[in-house]
Scaffold this motif. Structure first.
Motif, PDB file in Angstrom:
ATOM      1  N   THR A 185      25.108 -24.220 -22.799  1.00  0.00           N
ATOM      2  CA  THR A 185      25.958 -23.335 -22.002  1.00  0.00           C
ATOM      3  C   THR A 185      25.522 -21.902 -22.248  1.00  0.00           C
ATOM      4  O   THR A 185      25.076 -21.549 -23.341  1.00  0.00           O
ATOM      5  N   ARG A 186      25.670 -21.150 -21.261  1.00  0.00           N
ATOM      6  CA  ARG A 186      25.298 -19.749 -21.361  1.00  0.00           C
ATOM      7  C   ARG A 186      26.478 -18.975 -21.933  1.00  0.00           C
ATOM      8  O   ARG A 186      27.623 -19.173 -21.517  1.00  0.00           O
ATOM      9  N   PRO A 187      26.223 -18.078 -22.848  1.00  0.00           N
ATOM     10  CA  PRO A 187      27.338 -17.312 -23.405  1.00  0.00           C
ATOM     11  C   PRO A 187      27.948 -16.396 -22.333  1.00  0.00           C
ATOM     12  O   PRO A 187      27.274 -15.980 -21.396  1.00  0.00           O
ATOM     13  N   ALA A 188      29.202 -16.139 -22.505  1.00  0.00           N
ATOM     14  CA  ALA A 188      29.911 -15.302 -21.532  1.00  0.00           C
ATOM     15  C   ALA A 188      29.339 -13.887 -21.526  1.00  0.00           C
ATOM     16  O   ALA A 188      28.950 -13.340 -22.561  1.00  0.00           O
TER      17      ALA A 188
END
Length: 130
Positions: free
Chosen positions: A118-121
């Motif tokens: 997942t890509r960090p926010a």
């Protein structure tokens, strides 16, 4: 000359071996025939020794614990503080069995999540023009 082969199950710990013996003998975790299970447990340890394999101290410790439980069961009922000296072991085995039941599905979930990241926010700033 024939080569000897051994088919020896590998257990991850003493509770794993005990649970396997209990399942193989089709007895209840809460009503373990200590003497019978102990004999089979010691046969496994003796097999390891004969094959010159290092026997983990935790397996030896469990054997000593089984001897302790059997000795407590031989005492007159008035001298035993607790109801059944097998109960702490039975509870530990039941908990271990629950973990073993859930472990395959947890492993599948872990394998399903491998390779996905997942890509960090990020904070996005809006350009507000009027």
């Amino acid at each position: 000359m024939e080569q000897l082969t051994f088919d020896l199950e590998v257990f991850s710990g003493p509770l794993d071996l005990l649970l396997s013996l209990i399942t193989k003998n089709k007895v209840s975790i809460y009503d373990i025939p200590i003497a019978e299970i102990f004999d089979q447990y010691m046969e496994y340890i003796d097999t390891l020794r004969q094959m010159n394999l290092e026997v983990a101290s935790e397996f030896i410790e469990m054997a000593a614990h089984l001897i302790y439980i059997k000795s407590r069961m031989l005492l007159p009922k008035e001298q035993i503080e607790e109801d059944d000296p097998r109960m702490p072991l039975a509870r530990a085995l039941a908990e271990y069995q629950r973990y073993q039941t859930v472990l395959p599905s947890m492993h599948e979930l872990n394998l399903g999540a491998m390779g996905s990241y997942t890509r960090p926010a990020e904070t996005v700033e809006l350009d507000r023009r009027e």
